[in-house]
Write a protein that holds these residues in place. Structure first.
Motif, PDB file in Angstrom:
ATOM      1  N   ARG A   1       0.838  -1.214   0.000  1.00 29.25           N
ATOM      2  CA  ARG A   1       0.000   0.000   0.000  1.00 29.25           C
ATOM      3  C   ARG A   1       0.865   1.253   0.000  1.00 29.25           C
ATOM      4  O   ARG A   1       0.572   2.217  -0.709  1.00 29.25           O
ATOM      5  N   LEU A   2       1.939   1.230   0.791  1.00 28.83           N
ATOM      6  CA  LEU A   2       2.837   2.375   0.815  1.00 28.83           C
ATOM      7  C   LEU A   2       3.490   2.564  -0.556  1.00 28.83           C
ATOM      8  O   LEU A   2       3.637   3.696  -1.029  1.00 28.83           O
ATOM      9  N   SER A   3       3.850   1.472  -1.210  1.00 26.10           N
ATOM     10  CA  SER A   3       4.435   1.569  -2.557  1.00 26.10           C
ATOM     11  C   SER A   3       3.443   2.145  -3.556  1.00 26.10           C
ATOM     12  O   SER A   3       3.807   2.958  -4.417  1.00 26.10           O
TER      13      SER A   3
ATOM     14  N   LEU B   1      -4.070  10.489  -5.468  1.00 26.90           N
ATOM     15  CA  LEU B   1      -3.950  10.679  -4.031  1.00 26.90           C
ATOM     16  C   LEU B   1      -4.949  11.717  -3.535  1.00 26.90           C
ATOM     17  O   LEU B   1      -5.210  12.703  -4.218  1.00 26.90           O
ATOM     18  N   THR B   2      -5.455  11.491  -2.346  1.00 28.52           N
ATOM     19  CA  THR B   2      -6.206  12.519  -1.634  1.00 28.52           C
ATOM     20  C   THR B   2      -5.207  13.293  -0.785  1.00 28.52           C
ATOM     21  O   THR B   2      -4.009  12.934  -0.719  1.00 28.52           O
ATOM     22  N   MET B   3      -5.658  14.306  -0.115  1.00 28.74           N
ATOM     23  CA  MET B   3      -4.780  15.059   0.783  1.00 28.74           C
ATOM     24  C   MET B   3      -4.217  14.125   1.861  1.00 28.74           C
ATOM     25  O   MET B   3      -3.033  14.196   2.199  1.00 28.74           O
ATOM     26  N   SER B   4      -5.030  13.225   2.370  1.00 28.04           N
ATOM     27  CA  SER B   4      -4.585  12.268   3.388  1.00 28.04           C
ATOM     28  C   SER B   4      -3.455  11.391   2.851  1.00 28.04           C
ATOM     29  O   SER B   4      -2.440  11.181   3.524  1.00 28.04           O
ATOM     30  N   GLY B   5      -3.623  10.863   1.652  1.00 29.21           N
ATOM     31  CA  GLY B   5      -2.585  10.028   1.044  1.00 29.21           C
ATOM     32  C   GLY B   5      -1.320  10.815   0.794  1.00 29.21           C
ATOM     33  O   GLY B   5      -0.205  10.330   1.033  1.00 29.21           O
ATOM     34  N   HIS B   6      -1.486  12.035   0.328  1.00 33.00           N
ATOM     35  CA  HIS B   6      -0.326  12.896   0.064  1.00 33.00           C
ATOM     36  C   HIS B   6       0.442  13.161   1.352  1.00 33.00           C
ATOM     37  O   HIS B   6       1.675  13.104   1.384  1.00 33.00           O
ATOM     38  N   GLU B   7      -0.278  13.439   2.431  1.00 35.55           N
ATOM     39  CA  GLU B   7       0.375  13.703   3.719  1.00 35.55           C
ATOM     40  C   GLU B   7       1.104  12.474   4.239  1.00 35.55           C
ATOM     41  O   GLU B   7       2.198  12.595   4.808  1.00 35.55           O
ATOM     42  N   LEU B   8       0.513  11.288   4.056  1.00 37.23           N
ATOM     43  CA  LEU B   8       1.190  10.059   4.484  1.00 37.23           C
ATOM     44  C   LEU B   8       2.519   9.882   3.778  1.00 37.23           C
ATOM     45  O   LEU B   8       3.548   9.615   4.402  1.00 37.23           O
TER      46      LEU B   8
ATOM     47  N   LEU C   1       1.824   6.923  -6.870  1.00 37.09           N
ATOM     48  CA  LEU C   1       0.914   8.015  -7.201  1.00 37.09           C
ATOM     49  C   LEU C   1       1.523   9.370  -6.845  1.00 37.09           C
ATOM     50  O   LEU C   1       1.320  10.359  -7.557  1.00 37.09           O
ATOM     51  N   PHE C   2       2.285   9.418  -5.781  1.00 35.25           N
ATOM     52  CA  PHE C   2       2.953  10.652  -5.372  1.00 35.25           C
ATOM     53  C   PHE C   2       3.955  11.087  -6.427  1.00 35.25           C
ATOM     54  O   PHE C   2       4.009  12.251  -6.810  1.00 35.25           O
ATOM     55  N   HIS C   3       4.762  10.158  -6.900  1.00 30.39           N
ATOM     56  CA  HIS C   3       5.824  10.494  -7.854  1.00 30.39           C
ATOM     57  C   HIS C   3       5.331  10.631  -9.289  1.00 30.39           C
ATOM     58  O   HIS C   3       5.794  11.499 -10.027  1.00 30.39           O
ATOM     59  N   ASP C   4       4.416   9.766  -9.687  1.00 26.72           N
ATOM     60  CA  ASP C   4       4.005   9.716 -11.095  1.00 26.72           C
ATOM     61  C   ASP C   4       2.676  10.399 -11.367  1.00 26.72           C
ATOM     62  O   ASP C   4       2.304  10.577 -12.523  1.00 26.72           O
ATOM     63  N   GLY C   5       1.940  10.734 -10.343  1.00 26.29           N
ATOM     64  CA  GLY C   5       0.634  11.347 -10.528  1.00 26.29           C
ATOM     65  C   GLY C   5      -0.437  10.300 -10.769  1.00 26.29           C
ATOM     66  O   GLY C   5      -0.193   9.092 -10.633  1.00 26.29           O
ATOM     67  N   PRO C   6      -1.639  10.737 -11.115  1.00 25.52           N
ATOM     68  CA  PRO C   6      -2.744   9.800 -11.312  1.00 25.52           C
ATOM     69  C   PRO C   6      -2.388   8.686 -12.288  1.00 25.52           C
ATOM     70  O   PRO C   6      -1.648   8.903 -13.255  1.00 25.52           O
ATOM     71  N   CYS C   7      -2.913   7.511 -12.011  1.00 28.04           N
ATOM     72  CA  CYS C   7      -2.572   6.318 -12.793  1.00 28.04           C
ATOM     73  C   CYS C   7      -3.791   5.406 -12.854  1.00 28.04           C
ATOM     74  O   CYS C   7      -4.655   5.443 -11.984  1.00 28.04           O
ATOM     75  N   THR C   8      -3.835   4.578 -13.881  1.00 27.27           N
ATOM     76  CA  THR C   8      -4.909   3.590 -13.967  1.00 27.27           C
ATOM     77  C   THR C   8      -4.642   2.464 -12.976  1.00 27.27           C
ATOM     78  O   THR C   8      -3.492   2.216 -12.601  1.00 27.27           O
TER      79      THR C   8
ATOM     80  N   THR D   1       4.282  12.151   2.070  1.00 29.58           N
ATOM     81  CA  THR D   1       5.191  13.259   2.369  1.00 29.58           C
ATOM     82  C   THR D   1       5.885  13.036   3.708  1.00 29.58           C
ATOM     83  O   THR D   1       7.090  13.253   3.832  1.00 29.58           O
ATOM     84  N   GLY D   2       5.134  12.567   4.692  1.00 29.77           N
ATOM     85  CA  GLY D   2       5.733  12.291   6.001  1.00 29.77           C
ATOM     86  C   GLY D   2       6.774  11.190   5.935  1.00 29.77           C
ATOM     87  O   GLY D   2       7.843  11.298   6.533  1.00 29.77           O
ATOM     88  N   ALA D   3       6.482  10.133   5.189  1.00 26.77           N
ATOM     89  CA  ALA D   3       7.445   9.028   5.055  1.00 26.77           C
ATOM     90  C   ALA D   3       8.710   9.506   4.364  1.00 26.77           C
ATOM     91  O   ALA D   3       9.831   9.178   4.793  1.00 26.77           O
ATOM     92  N   TYR D   4       8.568  10.302   3.302  1.00 24.92           N
ATOM     93  CA  TYR D   4       9.750  10.785   2.584  1.00 24.92           C
ATOM     94  C   TYR D   4      10.521  11.816   3.401  1.00 24.92           C
ATOM     95  O   TYR D   4      11.749  11.871   3.335  1.00 24.92           O
ATOM     96  N   ARG D   5       9.819  12.622   4.166  1.00 27.22           N
ATOM     97  CA  ARG D   5      10.505  13.602   5.010  1.00 27.22           C
ATOM     98  C   ARG D   5      11.365  12.873   6.043  1.00 27.22           C
ATOM     99  O   ARG D   5      12.542  13.208   6.240  1.00 27.22           O
ATOM    100  N   ASP D   6      10.799  11.863   6.686  1.00 29.21           N
ATOM    101  CA  ASP D   6      11.569  11.068   7.657  1.00 29.21           C
ATOM    102  C   ASP D   6      12.774  10.424   6.984  1.00 29.21           C
ATOM    103  O   ASP D   6      13.878  10.422   7.531  1.00 29.21           O
ATOM    104  N   PHE D   7      12.566   9.880   5.790  1.00 22.86           N
ATOM    105  CA  PHE D   7      13.637   9.221   5.028  1.00 22.86           C
ATOM    106  C   PHE D   7      14.753  10.226   4.739  1.00 22.86           C
ATOM    107  O   PHE D   7      15.933   9.950   4.973  1.00 22.86           O
ATOM    108  N   ALA D   8      14.398  11.393   4.238  1.00 19.12           N
ATOM    109  CA  ALA D   8      15.392  12.410   3.889  1.00 19.12           C
ATOM    110  C   ALA D   8      16.148  12.893   5.121  1.00 19.12           C
ATOM    111  O   ALA D   8      17.369  13.109   5.064  1.00 19.12           O
ATOM    112  N   GLU D   9      15.441  13.058   6.233  1.00 15.29           N
ATOM    113  CA  GLU D   9      16.100  13.518   7.456  1.00 15.29           C
ATOM    114  C   GLU D   9      17.145  12.524   7.948  1.00 15.29           C
ATOM    115  O   GLU D   9      18.138  12.915   8.550  1.00 15.29           O
TER     116      GLU D   9
END
Length: 139
Positions: free
Chosen positions: A35-37, A93-100, A42-49, A102-110
Motif C-alpha cells: 500500500r505504501l508503494s 492521491l487525496t490530501m490524506s494520502g499525500h500527507e502520508l 501516485l505521489f511520484h508519477d501522478g494519477p494512474c490507472t 510526504t511524512g514518510a519521505y521527510r523522515d527518510f530524507a532527514e
C-alpha cells in the motif's frame, strides 16, 4: 575484499536497509509495504490507472483492485473518470494520502541526506540512476 565485491555488498546492504525502512515506515502509518508503494507511485508519477498500479507493483489487477478499495476506504486515494477514455479510471492521491507519503519521505530524507557528502552528491545521483536502470526488469 575485492572492490567489486565490497561495492556489491554495500549496494545490497543499502537495498536491505531501504526495505526495512519501508516496512517500518508503513507499519508506523498502519500500511503494509504494498500500500505504501502504491501511494508512493501516485505521489511520484501522478494519477494512474489501476492496471498501471498493478503492473508497477507486480500484482494481478484483481489484487490491485482490492488494494485500491482499501486505500479508498481509508481516504488515501480516490478514483475518477479518465479524461480521454471513458472505459478507464484514474486513481489519485487525496490530501490524506499525500500527507502520508510526504511524512514518510521527510523522515527518510532527514535520516539519509545528512549521511551524504555534499561534494559527491552529483556522482552518487548518477550512480543511483544508472544502477536503477541496470537492475530494472527488461521487457
Amino acid at each position: 575484499m575485492d572492490d567489486d565485491v565490497a561495492l556489491t555488498r554495500a549496494v545490497r546492504d543499502l537495498v536491505v536497509a531501504g526495505e526495512r525502512y519501508r516496512l517500518a515506515a508503513g507499519r508506523s502509518r498502519q500500511l503494509d509495504p504494498t500500500r505504501l508503494s502504491a501511494l508512493g507511485q501516485l505521489f511520484h508519477d501522478g494519477p494512474c490507472t489501476p492496471t498501471g498500479i498493478a503492473r508497477n507493483l507486480g500484482v494481478s489487477t484483481a489484487s490491485a483492485t482490492e488494494l485500491l478499495d482499501k486505500l479508498e476506504r481509508a481516504g488515501h486515494v480516490r478514483r475518477r473518470a479518465h479524461p480521454t477514455d471513458r472505459r478507464k479510471l484514474l486513481v489519485e492521491l487525496t490530501m490524506s494520502g499525500h500527507e502520508l507519503v510526504t511524512g514518510a519521505y521527510r523522515d527518510f530524507a532527514e535520516r539519509l541526506v545528512p549521511a551524504l557528502p555534499a561534494t559527491g552528491r552529483p556522482q552518487l545521483l548518477g550512480f543511483l540512476r544508472a544502477a536503477g536502470e541496470a537492475l530494472a526488469p527488461r521487457p
